[in-house]
Design a protein around this motif. Structure first.
Motif, PDB file in Angstrom:
ATOM      1  N   GLY A 204     -45.839  10.493  37.239  1.00 17.65           N
ATOM      2  CA  GLY A 204     -47.148  11.075  36.952  1.00 17.65           C
ATOM      3  C   GLY A 204     -47.341  11.643  35.562  1.00 17.65           C
ATOM      4  N   VAL A 205     -46.373  11.403  34.643  1.00 12.64           N
ATOM      5  CA  VAL A 205     -46.531  11.873  33.261  1.00 12.64           C
ATOM      6  C   VAL A 205     -46.160  10.761  32.280  1.00 12.64           C
ATOM      7  N   ILE A 206     -46.716  10.856  31.103  1.00 15.01           N
ATOM      8  CA  ILE A 206     -46.443   9.893  30.037  1.00 15.01           C
ATOM      9  C   ILE A 206     -45.142  10.287  29.360  1.00 15.01           C
ATOM     10  N   THR A 207     -44.226   9.312  29.212  1.00 17.34           N
ATOM     11  CA  THR A 207     -42.910   9.591  28.639  1.00 17.34           C
ATOM     12  C   THR A 207     -42.734   9.058  27.216  1.00 17.34           C
ATOM     13  N   GLU A 208     -43.471   7.982  26.871  1.00 17.08           N
ATOM     14  CA  GLU A 208     -43.378   7.399  25.531  1.00 17.08           C
ATOM     15  C   GLU A 208     -44.724   6.833  25.131  1.00 17.08           C
ATOM     16  N   ILE A 209     -45.011   6.925  23.834  1.00 18.69           N
ATOM     17  CA  ILE A 209     -46.237   6.340  23.274  1.00 18.69           C
ATOM     18  C   ILE A 209     -45.882   5.674  21.950  1.00 18.69           C
ATOM     19  N   ASP A 210     -46.330   4.425  21.791  1.00 18.63           N
ATOM     20  CA  ASP A 210     -46.275   3.720  20.514  1.00 18.63           C
ATOM     21  C   ASP A 210     -47.717   3.474  20.113  1.00 18.63           C
ATOM     22  N   ASP A 211     -48.130   4.089  19.012  1.00 20.20           N
ATOM     23  CA  ASP A 211     -49.531   4.162  18.597  1.00 20.20           C
ATOM     24  C   ASP A 211     -49.753   3.294  17.359  1.00 20.20           C
ATOM     25  N   PHE A 212     -50.552   2.237  17.500  1.00 23.03           N
ATOM     26  CA  PHE A 212     -50.790   1.288  16.408  1.00 23.03           C
ATOM     27  C   PHE A 212     -52.202   1.427  15.875  1.00 23.03           C
ATOM     28  N   TRP A 213     -52.310   1.441  14.534  1.00 16.98           N
ATOM     29  CA  TRP A 213     -53.585   1.545  13.831  1.00 16.98           C
ATOM     30  C   TRP A 213     -53.757   0.329  12.944  1.00 16.98           C
ATOM     31  N   PRO A 214     -54.948   0.109  12.417  1.00 17.57           N
ATOM     32  CA  PRO A 214     -55.242  -1.148  11.735  1.00 17.57           C
ATOM     33  C   PRO A 214     -54.373  -1.473  10.524  1.00 17.57           C
ATOM     34  N   GLU A 215     -54.025  -0.492   9.722  1.00 20.33           N
ATOM     35  CA  GLU A 215     -53.280  -0.736   8.495  1.00 20.33           C
ATOM     36  C   GLU A 215     -52.278   0.390   8.261  1.00 20.33           C
ATOM     37  N   PRO A 216     -51.192   0.092   7.544  1.00 23.04           N
ATOM     38  CA  PRO A 216     -50.279   1.177   7.162  1.00 23.04           C
ATOM     39  C   PRO A 216     -50.999   2.170   6.251  1.00 23.04           C
ATOM     40  N   TYR A 217     -50.640   3.421   6.359  1.00 25.32           N
ATOM     41  CA  TYR A 217     -51.219   4.451   5.500  1.00 25.32           C
ATOM     42  C   TYR A 217     -50.284   5.637   5.449  1.00 25.32           C
ATOM     43  N   GLU A 218     -50.478   6.454   4.467  1.00 26.70           N
ATOM     44  CA  GLU A 218     -49.702   7.677   4.353  1.00 26.70           C
ATOM     45  C   GLU A 218     -50.314   8.719   5.289  1.00 26.70           C
ATOM     46  N   PRO A 219     -49.501   9.443   6.021  1.00 29.57           N
ATOM     47  CA  PRO A 219     -50.036  10.431   6.944  1.00 29.57           C
ATOM     48  C   PRO A 219     -50.682  11.600   6.211  1.00 29.57           C
ATOM     49  N   PRO A 220     -51.635  12.261   6.870  1.00 27.01           N
ATOM     50  CA  PRO A 220     -52.263  13.425   6.244  1.00 27.01           C
ATOM     51  C   PRO A 220     -51.313  14.618   6.234  1.00 27.01           C
ATOM     52  N   ALA A 221     -51.585  15.557   5.351  1.00 25.93           N
ATOM     53  CA  ALA A 221     -50.820  16.800   5.318  1.00 25.93           C
ATOM     54  C   ALA A 221     -51.053  17.545   6.627  1.00 25.93           C
ATOM     55  N   ARG A 222     -50.040  18.200   7.126  1.00 29.23           N
ATOM     56  CA  ARG A 222     -50.120  18.915   8.406  1.00 29.23           C
ATOM     57  C   ARG A 222     -49.899  20.397   8.192  1.00 29.23           C
ATOM     58  N   GLU A 223     -50.498  21.174   9.080  1.00 25.05           N
ATOM     59  CA  GLU A 223     -50.304  22.623   9.044  1.00 25.05           C
ATOM     60  C   GLU A 223     -48.969  23.038   9.644  1.00 25.05           C
ATOM     61  N   VAL A 224     -48.426  22.178  10.525  1.00 22.59           N
ATOM     62  CA  VAL A 224     -47.165  22.493  11.197  1.00 22.59           C
ATOM     63  C   VAL A 224     -46.153  21.383  10.916  1.00 22.59           C
ATOM     64  N   PRO A 225     -44.893  21.745  10.660  1.00 23.64           N
ATOM     65  CA  PRO A 225     -43.871  20.753  10.321  1.00 23.64           C
ATOM     66  C   PRO A 225     -43.190  20.186  11.573  1.00 23.64           C
ATOM     67  N   VAL A 226     -43.930  19.444  12.393  1.00 23.03           N
ATOM     68  CA  VAL A 226     -43.346  18.933  13.646  1.00 23.03           C
ATOM     69  C   VAL A 226     -43.049  17.438  13.599  1.00 23.03           C
ATOM     70  N   VAL A 227     -43.250  16.808  12.450  1.00 23.69           N
ATOM     71  CA  VAL A 227     -43.118  15.364  12.348  1.00 23.69           C
ATOM     72  C   VAL A 227     -41.941  15.004  11.463  1.00 23.69           C
ATOM     73  N   ASP A 228     -41.117  14.080  11.938  1.00 25.87           N
ATOM     74  CA  ASP A 228     -40.089  13.472  11.108  1.00 25.87           C
ATOM     75  C   ASP A 228     -40.596  12.087  10.704  1.00 25.87           C
ATOM     76  N   ARG A 229     -39.988  11.466   9.711  1.00 28.37           N
ATOM     77  CA  ARG A 229     -40.343  10.091   9.327  1.00 28.37           C
ATOM     78  C   ARG A 229     -39.123   9.223   9.452  1.00 28.37           C
ATOM     79  N   TYR A 230     -39.337   7.972   9.797  1.00 24.58           N
ATOM     80  CA  TYR A 230     -38.231   7.013   9.913  1.00 24.58           C
ATOM     81  C   TYR A 230     -38.509   5.793   9.068  1.00 24.58           C
TER      82      TYR A 230
END
Length: 122
Positions: free
Chosen positions: A96-122
């Motif tokens: 009953g819960v989502i365990t993984e998400i792979d999120d695809f958008w139209p083109e590669p882009y640089e992510p926006p600046a965030r207020e919280v440092p919760v994202v790593d990059r690979y």
């Protein structure tokens, strides 16, 4: 709740900015990946913060959801200001819960600046 209803509710709570209900739909150890930006977010708390702090006045319309046997996909239309985008999300879920998400958008882009440092990059 079946997979189609789970994914539909996920998007409904996201659009409504109902972060408590949104967080309840994902596993405590959720893994979110965005291949175009190479971002990965792990864990419910960080994933909710990732969405809660996304910049801009964005809105999501669900075009289609298909789910079966623990896997699902959604096609969404997303509007941020004057820009429209198509999103494709692949979901895994169990108990009953989502365990993984792979999120695809139209083109590669640089992510926006965030207020919280919760994202790593690979």
């Amino acid at each position: 709740m079946d997979g189609t209803a789970l994914i539909t509710e996920y998007w409904r709570t996201c659009e409504a900015r109902d972060w408590e209900a949104f967080g309840a739909l994902v596993a405590p150890d959720i893994v979110y990946r965005e291949p175009q930006t190479r971002e990965i977010v792990r864990g419910r708390e960080d994933y909710v913060a990732f969405n809660q702090t996304y910049p801009g006045d964005w809105h999501i319309t669900v075009e289609r959801v298909i789910a079966h046997d623990g896997d699902g996909v959604s096609w969404t239309s997303v509007v941020v200001g004057d820009e429209s985008m198509t999103g494709l999300c692949f979901f895994r879920f169990e108990d009953g819960v989502i365990t993984e998400i792979d999120d695809f958008w139209p083109e590669p882009y640089e992510p926006p600046a965030r207020e919280v440092p919760v994202v790593d990059r690979y």
